[in-house]
Write a protein that holds these residues in place. Structure first.
Motif, PDB file in Angstrom:
ATOM      1  N   UNK A 199      -6.835   8.401   5.236  1.00 34.34           N
ATOM      2  CA  UNK A 199      -8.245   8.183   5.518  1.00 34.34           C
ATOM      3  C   UNK A 199      -9.093   8.546   4.295  1.00 34.34           C
ATOM      4  N   UNK A 200     -10.236   7.891   4.179  1.00 32.61           N
ATOM      5  CA  UNK A 200     -11.143   8.200   3.066  1.00 32.61           C
ATOM      6  C   UNK A 200     -11.629   9.639   3.132  1.00 32.61           C
ATOM      7  N   UNK A 201     -11.905  10.120   4.356  1.00 38.51           N
ATOM      8  CA  UNK A 201     -12.414  11.484   4.482  1.00 38.51           C
ATOM      9  C   UNK A 201     -11.405  12.501   3.966  1.00 38.51           C
ATOM     10  N   UNK A 202     -10.108  12.185   4.134  1.00 35.49           N
ATOM     11  CA  UNK A 202      -9.083  13.100   3.633  1.00 35.49           C
ATOM     12  C   UNK A 202      -8.954  12.995   2.115  1.00 35.49           C
ATOM     13  N   UNK A 203      -8.890  11.790   1.594  1.00 31.66           N
ATOM     14  CA  UNK A 203      -8.640  11.625   0.162  1.00 31.66           C
ATOM     15  C   UNK A 203      -9.853  11.993  -0.682  1.00 31.66           C
ATOM     16  N   UNK A 204     -11.051  11.916  -0.087  1.00 34.79           N
ATOM     17  CA  UNK A 204     -12.253  12.241  -0.841  1.00 34.79           C
ATOM     18  C   UNK A 204     -12.630  13.715  -0.754  1.00 34.79           C
ATOM     19  N   UNK A 207       0.849  -1.200   0.000  1.00 36.50           N
ATOM     20  CA  UNK A 207       0.000   0.000   0.000  1.00 36.50           C
ATOM     21  C   UNK A 207       0.880   1.244   0.000  1.00 36.50           C
ATOM     22  N   UNK A 208       0.616   2.162  -0.938  1.00 36.48           N
ATOM     23  CA  UNK A 208       1.437   3.372  -0.985  1.00 36.48           C
ATOM     24  C   UNK A 208       0.944   4.397   0.027  1.00 36.48           C
ATOM     25  N   UNK A 209       1.648   5.537   0.090  1.00 41.89           N
ATOM     26  CA  UNK A 209       1.318   6.537   1.109  1.00 41.89           C
ATOM     27  C   UNK A 209      -0.096   7.087   0.929  1.00 41.89           C
ATOM     28  N   UNK A 210      -0.469   7.408  -0.306  1.00 40.61           N
ATOM     29  CA  UNK A 210      -1.797   7.967  -0.547  1.00 40.61           C
ATOM     30  C   UNK A 210      -2.882   6.993  -0.135  1.00 40.61           C
ATOM     31  N   UNK A 211      -2.719   5.718  -0.505  1.00 38.47           N
ATOM     32  CA  UNK A 211      -3.748   4.727  -0.230  1.00 38.47           C
ATOM     33  C   UNK A 211      -3.909   4.471   1.262  1.00 38.47           C
ATOM     34  N   UNK A 212      -2.915   4.839   2.057  1.00 37.25           N
ATOM     35  CA  UNK A 212      -2.995   4.607   3.494  1.00 37.25           C
ATOM     36  C   UNK A 212      -3.670   5.759   4.242  1.00 37.25           C
TER      37      UNK A 212
END
Length: 388
Positions: A8-13, A1-6
């Protein structure tokens, strides 16, 4: 798992701002007239900046009252008494690190993950994004639009209420449309909130920019002490303090400690020297606010008349706030067009795609600028429109 994928969903979305994308494209263009952001073109006046600078140099740089220094909260109470005829206690006020933080702590106070909040659209996008980052769900209740005018059907709000609805977010006068709720609109909305046990988060930051004279109608005019209403506000618009990031909340005194706790765990309060500038704004700034309103009125008339004079633009002069929200005949992709307008006309506009349901085919222009700039921008846009 890369840094982005690790993450939280709330942050990435959390969405990238559709306005910032255009700003980033054009901010360095020589000679560009920027109408894309929600701010005027005047720096903070000296009567506000000087007390802040003096307090900074005097060493007022330590931790201070998290809900705001008492003299600023008293000045805010006096300001509300003058403006709304309602005397509120000091414990109804909490100073925040911007209007945006005021919104964020209001959301966190009343919304649990999975709860729904109804928002009137087209709408300033930051509320829905902040709500999403807190785990809430934004539900649109779209304004009606006819012949360049916007209006609200309270039944549309009522039909959006579900068992998961926790609050209504009401921004009036509205960014971006300029729609301004009437007293009857506010009564109907408050009745819905009372009937269903909902909170209202009332964003009335443009209440002074009301072109029928005086101020816009407010929930302050009709509320009872036990109503569930949190008002969010900012020093940014009235007093040319956008970069200061200072705002305030008005709420039932019974929940102010909860809001202060949220401030504690986000910023631990606003710097005292900045609050001294805010104090000067509230106590000494009435003439400045009146001058800003007069400036916005003249600019609104000039800009909107120039656009409608092309016979290719659908809009009417807004009732409140300081934005023109308009359509250009034949233009549907406003994000691409906003980039093209930057490149060919040298004018920065916010694309309607940034403002949610009902806004995608519009552009927003902030006209709170010196009149020669407004006239030049309107002329450039008229030339661009005639070339299509």
């Amino acid at each position: 798992m890369n840094q982005f994928e690790s993450l939280s969903r709330r942050a990435t979305e959390a969405p990238e701002s559709g306005i910032v994308a255009v700003v980033n494209h054009g901010r360095l263009k020589p000679g560009l007239i920027p109408l894309w952001a929600g701010e005027g073109d005047e720096k903070t006046p000296e009567f506000i900046a000087r007390p802040a600078a003096d307090a900074l140099l005097a060493g007022e740089t330590f931790y201070t009252w998290q809900r705001g220094i008492p003299e600023l909260r008293q000045a805010l109470a006096d300001y509300h008494a003058r403006l709304f005829g309602r005397q509120l206690p000091l414990d109804a006020f909490c100073v925040t690190g911007s209007g945006m933080q005021a919104i964020k702590i209001a959301i966190e106070a009343v919304v649990d993950p999975g709860d729904e909040v109804i928002q009137i659209t087209p709408a300033w996008p930051n509320f829905a994004a902040a709500l999403g980052m807190s785990g809430g769900i934004s539900v649109a209740a779209q304004l009606d639009y006819a012949n360049g005018r916007w209006s609200i059907d309270p039944d549309r709000i009522a039909s959006a209420i579900t068992p998961r609805t926790r609050a209504l977010f009401i921004n009036t006068p509205s960014n971006p449309t300029g729609w301004t709720a009437t007293r009857d609109d506010l009564v109907a909305i408050l009745d819905l909130a009372r009937k269903h046990g909902l909170w209202i988060i009332a964003d009335e930051i443009y209440t002074r920019f009301f072109y029928a004279g005086g101020r816009a109608p407010s929930f302050m005019d009709i509320m009872e002490d036990d109503d569930r209403i949190i008002f969010v506000n900012t020093f940014s618009k009235n007093w040319s303090m956008t970069g200061w990031r200072v705002g305030w909340v008005v709420a039932p005194p019974s929940i102010i400690q909860v809001l202060e706790n949220s401030v504690q765990y986000q910023t631990s309060g606003v710097a005292q020297f900045m609050q001294k500038g805010a104090l000067a704004a509230v106590e000494q700034g009435e003439d400045y606010v009146e001058a800003q309103i007069a400036k916005a009125t003249a600019a609104r008339d000039l800009f909107c008349d120039a656009l409608t004079g092309t016979n290719r633009v659908v809009t009417q002069k807004p009732d409140g706030a300081f934005y023109a929200f308009f359509r250009i005949d034949g233009v549907s992709d406003t994000r691409a067009a906003a980039i093209d307008i930057v490149d060919r006309a040298g004018v920065g506009l916010a694309p309607g795609t940034a403002f949610g349901d009902g806004g995608a085919t519009f552009f927003r222009a902030c006209f709170l600028r010196r009149l020669d700039h407004v006239e030049e921008a309107a002329g450039r846009l008229a030339d661009y429109i005639s070339s299509l």
